[in-house]
Design a protein around this motif. Sequence first.
Motif, short mmCIF file in Angstrom:
data_model
loop_
_atom_site.label_atom_id
_atom_site.label_comp_id
_atom_site.label_asym_id
_atom_site.label_seq_id
_atom_site.Cartn_x
_atom_site.Cartn_y
_atom_site.Cartn_z
N PHE A 196 0.86 -1.18 0.00
CA PHE A 196 0.00 0.00 0.00
C PHE A 196 0.90 1.24 0.00
O PHE A 196 1.69 1.42 0.94
CB PHE A 196 -0.85 0.05 1.28
N GLU B 247 0.19 7.79 1.82
CA GLU B 247 -0.38 9.06 1.38
C GLU B 247 0.64 10.17 1.68
O GLU B 247 1.60 9.95 2.44
CB GLU B 247 -1.74 9.28 2.07
N LEU C 100 -6.81 -4.97 -2.03
CA LEU C 100 -6.67 -3.73 -2.80
C LEU C 100 -6.01 -4.04 -4.14
O LEU C 100 -5.00 -4.74 -4.19
CB LEU C 100 -5.78 -2.74 -2.02
N CYS D 60 -11.13 -3.18 -2.11
CA CYS D 60 -10.76 -2.26 -1.03
C CYS D 60 -10.72 -0.84 -1.58
O CYS D 60 -10.14 -0.58 -2.63
CB CYS D 60 -9.39 -2.64 -0.46
N ARG E 108 -9.62 1.78 0.32
CA ARG E 108 -8.69 2.56 1.16
C ARG E 108 -9.44 3.59 2.00
O ARG E 108 -9.14 4.78 1.96
CB ARG E 108 -7.69 3.32 0.27
N CYS F 203 -11.22 1.27 8.64
CA CYS F 203 -10.70 -0.08 8.41
C CYS F 203 -10.24 -0.70 9.73
O CYS F 203 -10.68 -1.78 10.11
CB CYS F 203 -9.56 -0.01 7.41
N PHE G 44 -6.32 6.66 4.53
CA PHE G 44 -5.88 5.32 4.95
C PHE G 44 -4.46 5.45 5.50
O PHE G 44 -3.50 5.59 4.75
CB PHE G 44 -5.92 4.32 3.80
N THR H 32 -0.06 2.43 6.90
CA THR H 32 0.81 1.93 5.84
C THR H 32 2.29 1.82 6.25
O THR H 32 3.09 1.31 5.47
CB THR H 32 0.74 2.86 4.60
#
Length: 505
Positions: free
Chosen positions: A153, A156, A182, A192, A194, A198, A320, A323
Motif C-alpha cells: 500500500f 499518502e 486492494l 478495497c 482505502r 478499516c 488510509f 501503511t
Amino acid sequence: MASHYDIIIIGSGAGGGTLAYALAPTGKQILLIERGDYLPREKANWDPDAIFTEGRYQTQESWLDAHLQPFSPEAYYVVGGNTKLYGAALQRMRAADFGDVHHAEGRSPAWPLTYEEFEPYYTRAESLFKIHGQRGEDPTEPPMSAEYPFPAFPHEPRIQTVADQLAEQGLHPLHLTLALDLHVTDPSHSPCIRCDTCDPYPCLVNAKCDAQVTCVDPALAFDNVTLLTKTEVTRLLTSATGDRIDQVEIQTHQGTEYLSADTVVVSCGAINSAALLLRSANEAHPNGLANSSDQVGRNLMKHNHSALIAISPTPNPTVFQKTLAIHDYYFGGPNQDYPLGQIQLTGKAKWQRLQKMAPTELPQPWLEYLSHHSVDWWITTEDLPDPNNRVTLTPEGRIQVHFTPNNLKPHQELIQLLEQHLKPLGFYLFWHKTMDTAVAWHQIGTCRMGPDPANNVLDVHCRSHDVENLYVVDASCLPSMGAMNPTLSIIANALRVADHLKSTF
Ligand SMILES: Cc1cc2nc3c(=O)[nH]c(=O)nc-3n(C[C@H](O)[C@H](O)[C@H](O)COP(=O)(O)OP(=O)(O)OC[C@H]3O[C@@H](n4cnc5c(N)ncnc54)[C@H](O)[C@@H]3O)c2cc1C
C-alpha cells in the motif's frame, strides 16, 4: 443435521476458519461450530460511535480479574472471530523469535520448530490472505521463499513526508504488510477502497481478508462442510479412561445437545479454549481436560501495546493511514542490548477515538482539531510467559483472568525513542495509552505446544498429549510471539496442522 462427523472444529476465527478451509477439499465430513452469528452488514460497521463509544459488536459477556472484579473484554464472538475487527496487519515472526530470546526482564522460550520449518506455511498464509508488502526494506526481514503476493500500500503524502524525514534520521521506515484486497494499480476495480474505517472496524465491503471472507465462506462451498452458528460448545466429554473425546456438548436456543467426531479441534481463541478445557474436567481429568501438565490456562500473553497520538501543527488529511512500520529497534536500541519491539501506524484516529485517549475531558471541537493534526502510532513489545498469568474458572464457571504485565521496561523505552524521533519533525504533543487486560486482542499461550508432556499441553502437531483425538489450533498453542502481530502465525500454523491431519487420514 448429522450427529457424527469426521472432524468437529470449535470456533471459526483465524485458527478454526483456516483449518476448515484447508481441510474442506479432503471430502471429510466437517462441522464448524461457532457460538456467535454472522456479524451484521450494516452502515454501523463504519460508524466510529458504534465502534468506540457503544462497543456495538463486542461480546456482552464479562470476565473477572484476579480480584473478582468484572470487566468487559474487547472480544468478538462472530463468524470469523476477532479477525472481523482486526487491523489486518499480518506479519511473520523474525527468524530469531523461534529460538530462546533473552529480554530485559526474562526470556522468551523457543518454539519446538525452527523458522526454516515454518517458513513454507508463512508463504502459503501470505498467499491465502492476499498480503501486500515490499520485500527488502525491512532490516529485520527473515529469509522468505517468495515475494509478497501483492505490491505494498503506498503512503499518502503526509505519511510519505514523515517516512522520508525518519529515513533522514537513519531509520528504515517500511511498508506495513496488510491483508486487504486492494488492486493497487487498478483502483476502479478494487474491492478495497482505502477508507478511513478499516482498523478496527468490520469491513462493510468485505475487502478485509478476515477469517470469514477468506476461509469460512469458501469452505462452505464444499458440500462436506457444515457451519453451525449461535451454538456454544459447553463441554467435551471423554470415554471412561479419558483417552478420547466421546461427545461434544452444545448449547443452542433449543437446549443442550450432544454430537461426536473422530477428531475434535478446539479453536476458541486462547482464553476461551483454555476455559473450555478447564470446564470439561471429569474423573479421568480432574484438573481439566488435557491438563496433566497443569499448564492449561497458564502462560497467557497478550503483548504490551500502547497507542501514541503525536500532534504537530501540520494537518494530516490522510484517509488510509496504516501503511508504515519501523522495525529498527526490534532487536535492541541505542542503549539497549535486549529486544524493544515494533512501531506501526494505526488507523487514522477520529475524535471519538481520541476522546478515549485524552488525559482530560476535552470538548469535541478541540478533539476534532487534534484529530486533524495527529499522526497515530501503535507500539507493540513482547511480554513473557508467566505461569501465574492464567485463565481459571470460578466455582460458578465464569472466566477469571489473572494477569500482571511484565517486561514493561523496553515498552516504555520504545515509546520514548519514538517521541525523540518525532520531536525534530515538529510533533510537540504526545498522548499515549497502554492497553489493559480487557484489550486482549493478541491473547496467546494458554495451551502451548512442545515435545515434553510434563510442561506442555500439546505436542508439536497441536495434538493433546493426553487425549488422542483432541487438537487445539488457535493462538493458544503459541509458546511465544516476538513483538509481531500474531495472526499470520496462527493462520500458518493452522495450515501446518491441516497438512499433518491429512497425513493421518
Ligand atoms: C480490534 C482488533 C484488532 C486486531 N488487529 C490485529 C492485526 O492487525 N494483526 C494481527 O495479527 N492480529 C490482530 N488482532 C488479533 C487477531 O484478531 C487474533 O490474533 C486472532 O483472531 C486470533 O485467532 P484465534 O483463532 O486464536 O481466535 P479468534 O479469531 O478470536 O476465534 C475464536 C472463535 O471461537 C469462537 N468461540 C469461542 N468460544 C467458543 C465456544 N465455546 N463454542 C463455540 N465457539 C466459540 C469465538 O466466537 C470466535 O469466533 C486484532 C484483534 C482485535 C480484536
